[in-house]
Design a protein around this motif. Structure first.
Motif, short mmCIF file in Angstrom:
data_model
loop_
_atom_site.label_atom_id
_atom_site.label_comp_id
_atom_site.label_asym_id
_atom_site.label_seq_id
_atom_site.Cartn_x
_atom_site.Cartn_y
_atom_site.Cartn_z
N ARG A 729 63.63 60.91 127.92
CA ARG A 729 63.53 59.68 128.72
C ARG A 729 64.16 59.86 130.09
N ALA A 730 65.29 60.54 130.14
CA ALA A 730 65.98 60.75 131.42
C ALA A 730 65.15 61.64 132.34
N LEU A 731 64.54 62.68 131.80
CA LEU A 731 63.70 63.54 132.63
C LEU A 731 62.55 62.74 133.24
N GLY A 732 61.98 61.86 132.47
CA GLY A 732 60.92 61.01 133.01
C GLY A 732 61.40 60.12 134.15
N ARG A 733 62.60 59.56 134.00
CA ARG A 733 63.14 58.70 135.06
C ARG A 733 63.43 59.49 136.34
N VAL A 734 63.94 60.73 136.19
CA VAL A 734 64.21 61.56 137.36
C VAL A 734 62.92 61.84 138.11
#
Length: 938
Positions: A729-734
């Motif tokens: 999820r964090a990779l997607g937000r970045v």
């Protein structure tokens, strides 16, 4: 333990007198009734009061608590009740002058009985007595506002309430009220003794059978928590208060209109609320609330004729916005609502205490939400619900004040906001309502005092650019920091310096004369010198220290000298001096000295998050990780919304080694010598620290959702602790936040590869994975396979999120060879051969081989060419492996895989002929021959 509260004590707490047939008339009953009815002069000048407030010395040269020596032991059955009643009278007299109005008809010197004047000392006057009390009210290094009126009454109330009480158990409650009032006259909030709230727990239990008292007590505890920034605890108290009174409320939606030209009904936010307390306030407030339900159904609340004893509610008079939302639906949107029987456009009147609870909840929404428009939308229904049925002067004033603050940020409502605030200030000294009504719910609302309201109005003027009007108010209030700010806006810092120096040197008793005339008295001679000396004497140490700090802010070249002078003047109690000096050293990279100063500052007043934050940053620069961690932990404890502190706290956890391996710095903090070195390398960070860092970042991201750097940190830490679902999820937000500028560099391909690996380790067949899980559950092996099937952090449990990451976020935004190859591996594991083949071919086109064919400059790089040769071989292997599978599935292009492979090799060789002499060229030739032979054999 159950505590008994007498009927007279309950009358004092409720602020409402009821006939007590069982009590015979007595002096204490008459005294208590006078206090409840607001006749403070009668109470404070009674014989019992004069005896209690007697001072032996005519000069009053001792501190208040020593000059007055009221008996702590009971002298008769009613002695404690008399002391408590007079303490309430003093406290409410102080509130009347500084908060509610109207003007008070008694002065402290009329109450205090002085001894015989046998000495030659000058007689005591009201100004000197007031300044003496103000100086004693300084607390936690924070000065009390120096223009506070009749401060002696607050001091007397605190002295009386500090005495031991065996019979009057409500004295504990009044100590809470006095502490809350004391907080509001200080420059900054200061911590309260932990025993203050803890001592009230038995009293809360004893009041549980009386909902109004229980609700009041819990609500007032929550308001004190709110004052000292304990927002989470305050929110819990507000909810408990609603349960205690039986208040039912629900924030929901209903169809309605907000503008005059709106043609279609839209869902509007509305607060449905219903009281269950007995409605016994109509007679005392003058509000004919029994007819308000019918009136509310047909007439907007703001346009109804208000009771004459309530503050004026100004109309909006806008050409677009309605005065209030017009609801066209007779029921809320939620079908399962337990308040669906309430018509949003015609709600029943609420009990004033329940109105106070709703206003407090509204305050907490403001404290615990980000500073954007959603906060206003959440708060508005609470305020509108209270304003629609005015019941009490103070409660309605508070609701109008909150509405004024909300409307100050909108262009269409800013005019009414400012005018409404001015109207609230103007009403204070009037007698448009009785004093008992104004005090009835005063302790259950966070009503600002007079100077804070005027300061707020001046700040409103300053925000609108009306600097001169704001300056006039600040000068009258003698709020010198704001005066300096105004002169800075007018580009006249010399005026500000002149004012502060005149105050410090005692040349002016009234600084506004200096400002208005633009000149100072010369030399301080004659009568001027005498006036200056008197003014210098009545300056308390806390106020003088604050002025030296202000001068340090204005004269940066002598800042250290002024701040140290402030520290010395205060006797080592000025938190402001140490905060300023610490900030000065920090800005100049003197981190060791900054740490020493800031540690002193937070020891004096530990409630200021900014001081803890700068201290944490200074410790971080000095590599004192443990101390920095503690500082940032205090930051987030005070202000949970501080995302930057959460991020820094996580960083400190990742820099700290195992417990006991970092040098203990506690003993040499004050000296500031030496440096603490990093305890350990990152490879030896304990897993518990990593997990704490993960949790800190997760909390911080709630309040900084758009901060890609925090998401990047969160992604790496989540991967490190095995929370791969969160890392995905964090990779997607970045990528969402940075791909527009960074392109393919926004993707951390190492993290992406690990995510794909975590999925593809599990059996591809779901039935096979489920069977492995069942076998593992039965006690056999296969625990790893079972976990891969059920865990959200690997295998099929992670597949959905990783697939969504590729399809919704990565592929539409970035073009990267490694991204396509990772996607190809995922598709291969799923058996989606044709799509996998397409992904690998896309990756080839984006890789070194594809770019080498198009980039003439890169074509001269032999290392780049050798890398490209490897990619050509890899893509041919992919075609060799996947081509037959695609052909077998009847996929388009499956029979032509050899032709496509030969075409790729031939094209690459044709465009890189300059490298024919390299050894790798023969590999390409051999690959081309191999493809040709297989095609001939078939």
């Amino acid at each position: 333990m159950s505590l008994d509260i007498s009927p007279i004590e309950k009358a004092l707490l409720r602020g409402k007198w009821t006939v007590l047939p069982q009590d015979n008339p007595s002096p204490v009953v008459d005294l208590a009734r006078a206090v409840v009815e607001g006749r403070f002069r009668d109470a404070l000048t009674s014989p019992g009061a004069r005896e209690l407030f007697h001072v032996q010395s005519p000069s009053f040269d001792l501190p208040f608590d020593q000059a007055f020596n009221p008996p702590s032991a009971a002298q008769g059955d009613d002695a404690e009740l008399v002391r408590l009643t007079l303490a309430v009278a003093c406290l409410h007299a102080f509130v009347q002058v500084n908060w509610t109005g109207p003007d008070l008809d008694v002065e402290p010197l009329e109450v205090i009985s002085l001894g015989s004047a046998e000495s030659t000392t000058a007689p005591l006057n009201e100004e000197t007595l007031n300044q003496k009390a103000i100086s004693e009210l300084a607390q936690g290094g924070e000065p009390a506002y120096h223009l506070t009126k009749v401060a002696a009454f607050l001091r007397l109330a605190e002295i009386l309430l500090a005495l031991p009480y065996d019979r009057c158990q409500s004295a504990l409650w009044w100590r809470l009220r006095a502490a809350s009032i004391h907080q509001q006259i200080l420059d900054e909030p200061v911590p309260q003794p932990p025993t203050l709230l803890a001592s009230l727990e038995p009293l809360t239990e004893s009041c549980s059978t009386e909902p109004d008292l229980a609700g009041r007590l819990i609500l007032e505890q929550g308001l004190l928590e709110h004052q000292i920034s304990h927002d989470k605890s305050a929110a819990e108290r507000f909810v408990q208060a609603a349960k205690a009174t039986g208040l039912e409320y629900e924030l929901t939606g209903a169809l309605g209109k907000r503008t005059k030209f709106q043609q279609f009904d839209l869902s509007q936010l509305v607060l449905l609320a219903e009281s269950h307390l007995p409605d016994d306030d109509a007679a005392t407030t003058g509000d004919t609330s029994k007819n308000t339900d019918e009136a509310a159904a047909t007439t907007p609340a703001d346009s109804r004729a208000q009771p004459t004893n309530l503050p004026e509610t100004l109309a909006l008079n806008d050409d677009t916005l309605l005065e209030q939302t017009e609801f066209t639906s007779s029921s809320p949107a939620g079908a399962e609502s337990h308040l669906k029987h309430i018509d949003p456009s015609s709600q029943p009147a609420l009990h004033p205490l329940d109105q106070c609870i709703l206003l407090s909840m509204c305050l907490n929404v403001k404290n615990t939400s980000p500073s954007h428009g959603l906060t206003n939308e959440q708060m508005s229904p609470y305020i509108a619900r209270v304003i629609s049925h005015p019941r009490n002067w103070s409660v309605h004033t508070m609701a109008l004040l909150l509405r004024s603050r909300l409307e100050s940020a909108r262009t269409r409502t800013v005019e009414r906001s400012t005018l409404q605030l001015q109207a609230l200030i103007d009403q204070m000294p009037t007698a448009d309502s009785t004093l008992p009504e104004r005090l009835l719910y005063f302790h259950t609302i966070p009503l600002s005092n007079r100077w804070e309201l005027e300061r707020e109005l001046a700040l409103r003027f300053l925000g609108l650019g009306v600097v001169r009007s704001a300056l006039a108010i600040f000068e009258r209030l003698e709020m010198w920091e704001e005066v300096v700010r105004c002169w800075g806006a007018l580009e006249r810092p010399d005026k500000a310096i002149a004012i502060v120096r005149d105050l410090l040197e005692g040349r002016k008793a009234e600084a506004e004369e200096v400002v208005s005339r633009g000149k100072t008295l010369a030399g301080g001679v004659g009568a001027g010198a005498g006036a200056g000396e008197r003014q210098r004497q009545i300056h308390d140490a806390a106020r003088e220290a604050k002025l030296w700090c202000l001068l340090g802010d204005l004269e940066p070249q002598r800042a250290v000298e002024h701040y140290e002078r402030a520290w010395a003047v205060s006797g080592g109690t000025s938190g402001r001096a140490m905060r300023s000096l610490g900030g000065y050293h920090f800005a100049r990279a003197s981190y060791g000295e900054a740490i020493v100063c800031l540690k002193r500052a937070v020891a004096i007043n530990p409630l200021l998050a900014r001081s803890w934050f700068i201290l944490g940053c200074a410790c971080m620069r000095e590599e004192r990780w443990e101390e920095a961690k503690n500082a940032f932990a205090r930051c987030v404890a005070i202000d949970e919304d501080d995302a930057e502190s959460w991020n820094n706290l996580a960083s400190m956890y990742l820099r700290m080694g195992p417990p006991g391996k970092e040098k203990d710095r506690k003993d040499d903090d004050e000296e500031g010598d030496g440096e603490a070195k990093p305890a350990t390398t990152t490879t030896s960070i304990p897993f518990t620290n990593k997990l704490l860092a993960f949790r800190a970042l997760k909390q911080g991201l709630k309040f900084s959702y758009d901060n890609w750097r925090m998401w990047s940190n969160y992604m790496v830490v989540a991967m490190d602790v095995g929370e791969l679902n969160e890392s995905c999820r964090a990779l997607g937000r970045v990528v969402e936040e940075t791909s527009a500028k960074a392109g393919a560099d926004s993707v951390d391909v190492d993290v992406l590869d690990r995510l794909v690996n975590a999925v593809t380790r599990a059996p591809a067949d779901p039935e096979e994975a489920a069977a492995a899980a069942a076998a593992a559950a039965g006690g056999g092996g296969g625990a790893e396979a079972a976990g891969a099937y059920s865990s959200p952090n690997e295998g099929h449990g992670l597949l959905r999120n990783v697939s969504g990451l590729f399809e919704r976020i990565l592929l539409p935004r970035v073009t990267s060879a490694r991204v396509f190859r990772a996607y190809g591996r995922l598709l291969t594991w799923q058996g989606r051969w044709e799509e996998a083949l397409g992904a690998y071919l896309d990756g080839y086109r984006c890789g070194a081989a594809g770019t080498l064919e198009r980039d003439a400059a890169a074509a001269a790089d032999v290392e780049r060419w050798r890398e490209a040769v490897g990619e050509v071989e890899d893509v041919v292997d992919v075609l060799r492996n996947f081509g037959p599978r695609v052909e077998g599935e009847g996929g388009a292009g499956g029979a032509k895989w050899r032709l496509q492979g030969r075409s790729i090799v031939r094209t690459f060789m044709g465009r890189t002929k300059d490298f024919e002499d390299e050894p790798e060229w023969e590999r390409l030739v051999e690959l081309q021959r191999e493809l040709a032979r297989k095609e001939e054999n078939e």
